[in-house]
Design a protein around this motif. Structure first.
Motif, PDB file in Angstrom:
ATOM      1  N   VAL A  34       0.849  -1.198   0.000  1.00 38.51           N
ATOM      2  CA  VAL A  34       0.000   0.000   0.000  1.00 38.51           C
ATOM      3  C   VAL A  34       0.882   1.244   0.000  1.00 38.51           C
ATOM      4  CG1 VAL A  34      -1.871   1.205   1.206  1.00 38.51           C
ATOM      5  CG2 VAL A  34      -1.689  -1.290   1.374  1.00 38.51           C
ATOM      6  N   PRO A  35       0.581   2.246  -0.829  1.00 32.52           N
ATOM      7  CA  PRO A  35       1.333   3.500  -0.745  1.00 32.52           C
ATOM      8  C   PRO A  35       1.161   4.138   0.634  1.00 32.52           C
ATOM      9  CG  PRO A  35      -0.004   3.428  -2.752  1.00 32.52           C
ATOM     10  CD  PRO A  35      -0.442   2.283  -1.886  1.00 32.52           C
ATOM     11  N   PRO A  36       2.114   4.945   1.079  1.00 30.74           N
ATOM     12  CA  PRO A  36       1.983   5.601   2.383  1.00 30.74           C
ATOM     13  C   PRO A  36       0.684   6.391   2.511  1.00 30.74           C
ATOM     14  CG  PRO A  36       4.199   5.883   1.528  1.00 30.74           C
ATOM     15  CD  PRO A  36       3.393   5.272   0.418  1.00 30.74           C
ATOM     16  N   LYS A  37       0.108   6.343   3.710  1.00 28.72           N
ATOM     17  CA  LYS A  37      -1.105   7.088   4.064  1.00 28.72           C
ATOM     18  C   LYS A  37      -2.298   6.726   3.177  1.00 28.72           C
ATOM     19  CE  LYS A  37      -0.876   9.023   7.110  1.00 28.72           C
ATOM     20  NZ  LYS A  37      -0.886   8.426   8.484  1.00 28.72           N
ATOM     21  N   SER A  38      -2.331   5.472   2.762  1.00 28.76           N
ATOM     22  CA  SER A  38      -3.421   4.998   1.911  1.00 28.76           C
ATOM     23  C   SER A  38      -4.166   3.806   2.509  1.00 28.76           C
ATOM     24  CB  SER A  38      -2.874   4.608   0.530  1.00 28.76           C
ATOM     25  OG  SER A  38      -2.301   5.709  -0.124  1.00 28.76           O
ATOM     26  N   GLY A  39      -3.886   3.500   3.782  1.00 31.10           N
ATOM     27  CA  GLY A  39      -4.565   2.402   4.436  1.00 31.10           C
ATOM     28  C   GLY A  39      -3.667   1.242   4.807  1.00 31.10           C
ATOM     29  N   THR A  40      -2.347   1.469   4.834  1.00 27.69           N
ATOM     30  CA  THR A  40      -1.413   0.387   5.160  1.00 27.69           C
ATOM     31  C   THR A  40      -1.688  -0.204   6.536  1.00 27.69           C
ATOM     32  OG1 THR A  40       0.249   1.706   3.988  1.00 27.69           O
ATOM     33  CG2 THR A  40       1.015  -0.269   5.123  1.00 27.69           C
ATOM     34  N   THR A  41      -1.687   0.645   7.556  1.00 26.46           N
ATOM     35  CA  THR A  41      -1.874   0.167   8.923  1.00 26.46           C
ATOM     36  C   THR A  41      -3.268  -0.415   9.096  1.00 26.46           C
ATOM     37  OG1 THR A  41      -0.317   1.843   9.712  1.00 26.46           O
ATOM     38  CG2 THR A  41      -1.742   0.825  11.355  1.00 26.46           C
ATOM     39  N   TRP A  42      -4.236   0.124   8.409  1.00 20.23           N
ATOM     40  CA  TRP A  42      -5.600  -0.416   8.467  1.00 20.23           C
ATOM     41  C   TRP A  42      -5.620  -1.844   7.938  1.00 20.23           C
ATOM     42  CZ3 TRP A  42     -10.226   3.125   6.693  1.00 20.23           C
ATOM     43  CH2 TRP A  42     -11.392   2.705   7.350  1.00 20.23           C
ATOM     44  N   MET A  43      -5.002  -2.083   6.786  1.00 21.46           N
ATOM     45  CA  MET A  43      -4.966  -3.430   6.224  1.00 21.46           C
ATOM     46  C   MET A  43      -4.156  -4.380   7.109  1.00 21.46           C
ATOM     47  SD  MET A  43      -6.859  -3.443   3.533  1.00 21.46           S
ATOM     48  CE  MET A  43      -6.392  -4.978   2.742  1.00 21.46           C
ATOM     49  N   GLN A  44      -3.077  -3.893   7.692  1.00 20.65           N
ATOM     50  CA  GLN A  44      -2.292  -4.724   8.609  1.00 20.65           C
ATOM     51  C   GLN A  44      -3.117  -5.106   9.837  1.00 20.65           C
ATOM     52  OE1 GLN A  44       1.043  -1.748   8.589  1.00 20.65           O
ATOM     53  NE2 GLN A  44       2.278  -3.605   8.793  1.00 20.65           N
ATOM     54  N   THR A  45      -3.860  -4.140  10.377  1.00 21.52           N
ATOM     55  CA  THR A  45      -4.702  -4.405  11.546  1.00 21.52           C
ATOM     56  C   THR A  45      -5.766  -5.436  11.213  1.00 21.52           C
ATOM     57  OG1 THR A  45      -4.343  -2.191  12.457  1.00 21.52           O
ATOM     58  CG2 THR A  45      -6.324  -3.363  13.181  1.00 21.52           C
ATOM     59  N   ILE A  46      -6.389  -5.301  10.068  1.00 17.93           N
ATOM     60  CA  ILE A  46      -7.401  -6.266   9.632  1.00 17.93           C
ATOM     61  C   ILE A  46      -6.794  -7.660   9.531  1.00 17.93           C
ATOM     62  CG2 ILE A  46      -8.809  -6.954   7.644  1.00 17.93           C
ATOM     63  CD1 ILE A  46      -9.329  -3.942   7.177  1.00 17.93           C
ATOM     64  N   CYS A  47      -5.624  -7.758   8.915  1.00 13.44           N
ATOM     65  CA  CYS A  47      -4.960  -9.061   8.792  1.00 13.44           C
ATOM     66  C   CYS A  47      -4.652  -9.652  10.162  1.00 13.44           C
ATOM     67  CB  CYS A  47      -3.672  -8.921   7.983  1.00 13.44           C
ATOM     68  SG  CYS A  47      -3.912  -8.704   6.219  1.00 13.44           S
ATOM     69  N   GLY A  48      -4.102  -8.825  11.048  1.00 18.24           N
ATOM     70  CA  GLY A  48      -3.753  -9.332  12.371  1.00 18.24           C
ATOM     71  C   GLY A  48      -4.960  -9.839  13.132  1.00 18.24           C
ATOM     72  N   LEU A  49      -6.047  -9.093  13.102  1.00 15.06           N
ATOM     73  CA  LEU A  49      -7.260  -9.515  13.797  1.00 15.06           C
ATOM     74  C   LEU A  49      -7.814 -10.811  13.210  1.00 15.06           C
ATOM     75  CD1 LEU A  49      -8.935  -6.010  14.177  1.00 15.06           C
ATOM     76  CD2 LEU A  49      -8.252  -7.512  16.067  1.00 15.06           C
ATOM     77  N   LEU A  50      -7.824 -10.913  11.898  1.00 16.76           N
ATOM     78  CA  LEU A  50      -8.369 -12.116  11.268  1.00 16.76           C
ATOM     79  C   LEU A  50      -7.469 -13.332  11.505  1.00 16.76           C
ATOM     80  CD1 LEU A  50      -9.550 -10.591   7.866  1.00 16.76           C
ATOM     81  CD2 LEU A  50     -11.021 -11.476   9.699  1.00 16.76           C
ATOM     82  N   ILE A  51      -6.174 -13.131  11.453  1.00 13.55           N
ATOM     83  CA  ILE A  51      -5.247 -14.258  11.619  1.00 13.55           C
ATOM     84  C   ILE A  51      -5.254 -14.772  13.047  1.00 13.55           C
ATOM     85  CG2 ILE A  51      -2.785 -14.841  11.664  1.00 13.55           C
ATOM     86  CD1 ILE A  51      -2.519 -13.053   9.124  1.00 13.55           C
ATOM     87  N   PHE A  52      -5.258 -13.861  14.028  1.00 16.91           N
ATOM     88  CA  PHE A  52      -5.232 -14.296  15.424  1.00 16.91           C
ATOM     89  C   PHE A  52      -6.629 -14.589  15.954  1.00 16.91           C
ATOM     90  CE2 PHE A  52      -1.143 -12.194  14.979  1.00 16.91           C
ATOM     91  CZ  PHE A  52      -0.305 -13.107  15.604  1.00 16.91           C
ATOM     92  N   GLY A  53      -7.650 -13.981  15.374  1.00 14.63           N
ATOM     93  CA  GLY A  53      -9.025 -14.297  15.733  1.00 14.63           C
ATOM     94  C   GLY A  53      -9.400 -13.958  17.160  1.00 14.63           C
ATOM     95  N   ASP A  54      -8.747 -12.961  17.731  1.00 11.52           N
ATOM     96  CA  ASP A  54      -9.022 -12.591  19.117  1.00 11.52           C
ATOM     97  C   ASP A  54      -9.136 -11.065  19.209  1.00 11.52           C
ATOM     98  OD1 ASP A  54      -9.202 -12.136  21.811  1.00 11.52           O
ATOM     99  OD2 ASP A  54      -7.330 -13.161  22.334  1.00 11.52           O
ATOM    100  N   PRO A  55     -10.336 -10.526  19.347  1.00 10.77           N
ATOM    101  CA  PRO A  55     -10.488  -9.068  19.389  1.00 10.77           C
ATOM    102  C   PRO A  55      -9.858  -8.427  20.611  1.00 10.77           C
ATOM    103  CG  PRO A  55     -12.572 -10.148  19.896  1.00 10.77           C
ATOM    104  CD  PRO A  55     -11.629 -11.219  19.444  1.00 10.77           C
ATOM    105  N   GLU A  56      -9.559  -9.215  21.634  1.00 12.40           N
ATOM    106  CA  GLU A  56      -8.969  -8.656  22.849  1.00 12.40           C
ATOM    107  C   GLU A  56      -7.453  -8.821  22.893  1.00 12.40           C
ATOM    108  OE1 GLU A  56     -10.958  -6.916  24.584  1.00 12.40           O
ATOM    109  OE2 GLU A  56     -12.622  -7.611  23.345  1.00 12.40           O
TER     110      GLU A  56
END
Length: 298
Positions: A34-56
């Motif tokens: 993702v280009p800078p300031k285009s949703g990089t951290t958002w996509m990383q957060t989504i991946c992390g939540l889905l992969i670990f499957g634990d919202p807490e």
């Protein structure tokens, strides 16, 4: 498995594309490109939540999902690669480079996200002014008009990866467009994430081969909201734990589109329209700016 080495080594103040030469991939790796300031951290957060499957779970995104191309001294870079090699979960990596600067593997997944270029420019301006270091300050001075003119005219040649550049954003989309027909390459857009986070997270889950029960999935979606990320900025924002920002929560400034309106006059908008017309087709420009009606498959 088919692998292609990067066709192009991108470089800049913060970027060294040659770092990919030392990277050892693993089947199932997820590349968040993702280009800078285009949703990089958002996509990383989504991946992390889905992969670990634990919202807490306390998922420290910058540590778990490293930026491979960042310039580091050799020892720090070796340590980063060693930590990555020790991960036993499905790995997800960060890249800001266009796809012609990222190695391709058939058994990995590529998640690409884009955003309106004018939103990117002014979001990056806010980002740089929130940083305690001054490495990028010369790109975003008080002369907003001159900075915008540079954004329209800067080239990605000669180590220009980390400077403001409409050309770079357009090229990022062009390289993604060239690979969008591949089954493991998936395109997303910042505006669509904002408008339909559950639907877009479902797309990510399918792309990386993860599924969760509906009630858990809803909780993961809530944790991936912009408001939730802002409230957990120390875990989410890259460099926040090292004191990189004056205000870590300001890394997630507002999450809204169209904030550039009111900053540019009619002449500057005309200059932008003229420049982007030389870089993208009307269909691809429309997609880049809105996330809708692309001329290629998602």
């Amino acid at each position: 498995m088919t692998q292609t080495s990067p066709l192009r080594y991108y470089s800049g103040i913060a970027t060294d594309g040659h770092n990919w030469d030392a990277f050892e991939y693993r089947p199932g790796d997820v590349f968040v490109c993702v280009p800078p300031k285009s949703g990089t951290t958002w996509m990383q957060t989504i991946c992390g939540l889905l992969i670990f499957g634990d919202p807490e779970a306390e998922i420290a995104i910058p540590d778990l999902s490293p930026w491979i191309e960042i310039r580091l001294n050799p020892e720090d870079f070796k340590m980063r690669l060693a930590r990555l090699a020790q991960q036993s979960h499905q790995r997800f990596l960060k890249s800001h480079s266009p796809l012609d600067g990222v190695p391709y593997f058939e058994d990995c997944t590529y998640l690409i996200c884009h955003r309106h270029p004018l939103d990117v420019h002014f979001s990056m301006r806010n980002h740089v002014h929130n940083m305690k270091i001054d490495a990028l300050d010369h790109f975003y001075t008080d002369d907003i008009a001159a900075c915008f003119d540079a954004f329209l005219n800067n080239s990605i040649e000669d180590g220009g990866m980390d400077q403001p550049s409409l050309e770079l954003i357009a090229h990022h989309l062009t390289t993604a467009r060239a690979m969008a027909h591949l089954p493991n390459v998936h395109l997303f857009h910042y505006a669509t994430l904002s408008q339909d986070l559950p639907g877009q997270m479902a797309r990510v889950a399918k792309a990386i081969g993860v599924s969760h029960a509906p009630d858990l999935f809803d909780r993961l979606v809530a944790k991936a909201s912009f408001k939730a990320m802002k409230s957990e900025a120390l875990m989410r924002a890259p460099g926040a734990t090292r004191g990189l920002y004056k205000d870590p929560s300001a890394f997630f400034n507002s999450g809204q589109s169209g904030q550039w309106q009111g900053w540019l006059n009619a002449g500057q908008i005309a200059d932008y329209n003229a420049k982007i017309a030389t870089l993208l087709s009307p269909e691809d420009r429309h997609y880049l700016e809105t996330g809708t009606a692309p001329s290629f498959a998602l």
